[in-house]
Write a protein that holds these residues in place. Structure first.
Motif, mmCIF file in Angstrom:
data_model
loop_
_atom_site.group_PDB
_atom_site.id
_atom_site.type_symbol
_atom_site.label_atom_id
_atom_site.label_comp_id
_atom_site.label_asym_id
_atom_site.label_seq_id
_atom_site.Cartn_x
_atom_site.Cartn_y
_atom_site.Cartn_z
ATOM 1 N N LEU D 30 0.814 -1.221 0.000
ATOM 2 C CA LEU D 30 0.000 0.000 0.000
ATOM 3 C C LEU D 30 0.847 1.271 0.000
ATOM 4 C CD1 LEU D 30 -2.707 -1.092 2.605
ATOM 5 C CD2 LEU D 30 -3.109 -0.663 0.161
ATOM 6 N N GLY D 61 1.197 6.252 -2.036
ATOM 7 C CA GLY D 61 0.758 5.492 -0.856
ATOM 8 C C GLY D 61 -0.711 5.720 -0.539
ATOM 9 N N LEU D 62 -1.353 4.659 -0.092
ATOM 10 C CA LEU D 62 -2.796 4.694 0.192
ATOM 11 C C LEU D 62 -3.077 4.217 1.607
ATOM 12 C CD1 LEU D 62 -5.831 4.834 -0.739
ATOM 13 C CD2 LEU D 62 -5.591 2.429 -1.392
ATOM 14 N N PRO D 64 -6.012 2.814 2.995
ATOM 15 C CA PRO D 64 -7.177 2.336 2.256
ATOM 16 C C PRO D 64 -8.476 2.575 3.020
ATOM 17 C CG PRO D 64 -6.062 0.488 3.273
ATOM 18 C CD PRO D 64 -5.229 1.705 3.579
ATOM 19 N N PRO D 65 -9.603 2.508 2.332
ATOM 20 C CA PRO D 65 -10.896 2.781 2.981
ATOM 21 C C PRO D 65 -11.032 1.969 4.272
ATOM 22 C CG PRO D 65 -11.199 2.596 0.613
ATOM 23 C CD PRO D 65 -9.760 2.248 0.892
ATOM 24 N N THR D 67 -12.738 2.211 8.671
ATOM 25 C CA THR D 67 -13.563 2.892 9.678
ATOM 26 C C THR D 67 -12.874 2.788 11.026
ATOM 27 O OG1 THR D 67 -14.796 0.921 10.328
ATOM 28 C CG2 THR D 67 -15.709 2.199 8.506
ATOM 29 N N VAL D 111 -16.812 5.370 6.619
ATOM 30 C CA VAL D 111 -15.724 4.898 5.767
ATOM 31 C C VAL D 111 -14.961 6.100 5.203
ATOM 32 C CG1 VAL D 111 -15.159 3.666 3.629
ATOM 33 C CG2 VAL D 111 -16.927 2.757 5.168
ATOM 34 N N PHE D 113 -10.691 7.493 3.648
ATOM 35 C CA PHE D 113 -9.390 7.088 3.091
ATOM 36 C C PHE D 113 -8.548 8.331 2.861
ATOM 37 C CE2 PHE D 113 -12.273 7.973 -0.350
ATOM 38 C CZ PHE D 113 -11.520 8.790 -1.187
ATOM 39 N N ILE D 115 -4.973 9.264 0.169
ATOM 40 C CA ILE D 115 -4.025 8.765 -0.813
ATOM 41 C C ILE D 115 -3.064 9.885 -1.188
ATOM 42 C CG2 ILE D 115 -5.547 9.227 -2.814
ATOM 43 C CD1 ILE D 115 -4.379 6.588 -4.045
ATOM 44 N N ILE D 138 -11.335 -1.919 5.359
ATOM 45 C CA ILE D 138 -12.475 -2.647 4.800
ATOM 46 C C ILE D 138 -12.057 -3.826 3.926
ATOM 47 C CG2 ILE D 138 -14.432 -2.422 3.247
ATOM 48 C CD1 ILE D 138 -14.761 -1.160 6.007
ATOM 49 N N ALA D 139 -11.133 -3.623 3.011
ATOM 50 C CA ALA D 139 -10.776 -4.706 2.093
ATOM 51 C C ALA D 139 -10.201 -5.887 2.860
ATOM 52 C CB ALA D 139 -9.789 -4.192 1.046
ATOM 53 N N ALA D 140 -9.304 -5.606 3.795
ATOM 54 C CA ALA D 140 -8.720 -6.688 4.582
ATOM 55 C C ALA D 140 -9.755 -7.303 5.514
ATOM 56 C CB ALA D 140 -7.521 -6.174 5.379
#
Lengths: 174, 174, 174, 174, 174, 174
Positions: D30, D61-62, D64-65, D67, D111, D113, D115, D138-140
């Motif tokens: 990321l 670099g991100l 990521p979304p 909460t 939610v 993010f 970047i 969220i993705a993980a």
């Protein structure tokens, strides 16, 4: 939004109340006088989370079983002697006799009462952790609400006849 | 500190309860069965601020006037029909008849009740915004506490004789 | 101030809602119907800290991964069978199968879901400790927001190509 | 009870943390490094309701979304430039570009993010109104939880095939 | 009701503030510049429970002993070195020297201060768990309030003469 | 966890305190006696959110400028007359004279004081919306903490010389 204004300007008098200084007459059915000192009397209490009240008892005077839905009460005896108690959710009565200068606590939401079993008048100052604690005097809540709670509910709850229910209703609503 | 442990390890069953699925017998004085589902049955509720209960009513069954000192209740009717009400701090009765699938709200701390005036059984699911809302069934709180609330307090509060107080006490404590 | 009025007068209907009684059609992409019962439907809930919702699932119906930013959810199964789960901040999935009459808890703010893997419809009643818990259905939040979240953010977060991101966007926004 | 001790004796170091002073390496998938400074690093934060974190971004670099289930975040940019956004419960993206010295707010539970779309590294200090705000990336959360969320839930939620779900799972769990 | 509007429409700029990016001049009596970033500067903070501020110190600059009645503060040093401390209700001074990148916590309501005893300027970012923490700089609160606190109160509290009280008043009010 | 036990068994005396009944001697530097009645004296107050204190004033007695970091105070005058005031975050002094039976409110966290400018003793009962409100008497907090706050901080804050600081320190620490 909560019905009490935030004043654009204010003065010391918005945080002050003189109405608890003197006893009120107790020549009524319960031998009781209740003087509130909450956000309705003291505008500056808005959002501050406290209020007070004065309770005067004639000889035999009763502050009948009641709840404060929005606050714990702590009571300071100004003069006289009171038998006080609250009932826990496990249905245990926690009670004792308190006299001038004593304090006693009544946890938030629990049914509680004070009675002056002495020969002389008594008075106490109550403090609450709410700007508007509310009160429900149980007997009047059940037997003197408008419109009335049905006889069926009350007779079954107290295991008494409809006639007995009606007798209590007529006395408490009178 | 609040008497409920934070578990070092936990599983899905700590957040689960099956005990509300079936009706409980209602062949008792009130025609009522109450099944709690709070932090005492569901350890995972600790600090989460919700709980539930199931209430079963026989024909004529009464959930008698009571308060929850620590929570608002919202009630969903599983089947049957109920007459429900709460009393405000201004002593107004707010009541209506609700039936299968309806919901009704009982504000935190206020005295309220439900009665099944129909011929068939009824059941409802109650939800609370507390992990342990507590309950005080008013008539039992006043007339069946241990040690007992004195006859003097109760006779004056309800304006009935000591004999009438004792009659209620013996029925409710029995 | 919070956008919901305190009514000067009110009636029992302000605390009542009949809209959860009947199932809603689930013939849509997710096989799902959601019926809220919060302060927008029930004005009397203002400041009371509870609300409800009904969730209907067709066979295969999915209440997709989502969060409630302002409340814990406790779910009662009206009929059918659901596979339910939430993911902790330690990235553990806590899941189980629940059936008619069971309840399960979804802690405040955590991602959770329910799916009906059975052949028959299912329905559940959700209760929240908020008058307006809010909801973010994660897939739609990320892939169907307006204006859209950039492909760069989503492709990197999910480790997929921009084309794959666009494909999801077109299906979820459709 | 909440898992963090109240120390009988304490010193200034219990309220101090030096770990946010230096950037951390961002040579990962990321392009991101996250350094928490909450009650687990700073024992004195217990019951105080605040915490911080440092976020380092490589070029591209991100963060990521994700909460924070237990807190609002306010972000101060130490250096570099960030594209930031959150999505409301009405599915509106609220976003903008912020640069060194700017601050931006991410409401509790929503939610959001950040970047770094620039060529140079960036860094920011986040502050929270919780001693332990928690985080769900969220993705993980969805594709790398253990045990895994089923393909059926994820394919239906994102409207992708099981193969596509498995591809994301293998990349995010790797 | 709390004096800050809930906007019917909003944009990203309601959650943004650029005013902390640059140092402010510190050529004043205390060698200090304070730049707030709370709900008065950032309307979107309303109900979100966080805010920030920037503090610039000249060489010798002092953020004098003060309290925040509505919030805990956590401080991140942007550059320079600060001697910081708070005093507990047991009258213990908790203090240490912190430098660039360090953070330190000042518990809600307690008297605290920071001083730059170095030769170079210093700056720090403060974060609060309140949208509007408020501040009372103790010396100014006592000696520069309007109308003035009486000499009698101040001379007795500090055990100094009325002349000394008046000297402080004239310097702090000047 | 908060240092006060939840008792497995309790009695009425856990909710009671007799220590506020009598005046305490005020023959000291400030002409003041403070008697607390909080969770340290009354174990039953734990989690209940209220406490009390008695304040006795000799002629000229001063309850010096102080804050309660964790609670609002409401004060009832038992006898005598007091000049009372608090200072707002806008540095306005809000003050008035109150006498027997009057009540006055001091908002949470703000600096406030009471002084008996009369010839006779005075006494008051304070109530707080906290089981343990804490107190910081400003002059002692600044000039008598251990270890001491440095002369540099105090001389700059009050715009007095180090010698004047040391003179106050020696009087207040004595």
């Amino acid at each position: 939004m909560n019905g009490f204004a935030c004043k654009a300007s204010f003065s010391a008098s918005d945080f002050f109340f003189a109405g608890l200084a003197m006893p009120k007459p107790t020549n009524n059915m319960l031998g009781l006088a209740m003087t509130p000192a909450n956000v309705m009397q003291i505008p500056g209490l808005n959002t501050l989370g406290v209020s007070m009240a004065r309770v005067d008892f004639g000889s035999g005077g009763l502050n009948p079983p009641h709840t404060h839905p929005r606050g714990t009460k702590i009571l300071f005896v100004l003069y006289g002697e009171l038998d006080v108690g609250f009932i826990t959710t496990a249905n245990l009565l926690v009670s004792m006799t308190i006299k001038q200068g004593d304090i006693f606590t009544f946890p938030k939401g629990l049914v509680h009462f004070q009675i002056n079993n002495g020969k002389k008048p008594a008075a106490a100052i109550a403090a609450f952790n709410s700007q508007n604690p509310g009160v429900q005097a149980i007997a009047a809540t059940l037997f003197a609400a408008m419109p009335p709670v049905s006889d069926g509910v009350l007779s079954k709850a107290f295991q008494i006849s409809n006639q007995e229910v009606d007798a209590i209703k007529s006395k408490l609503a009178g």
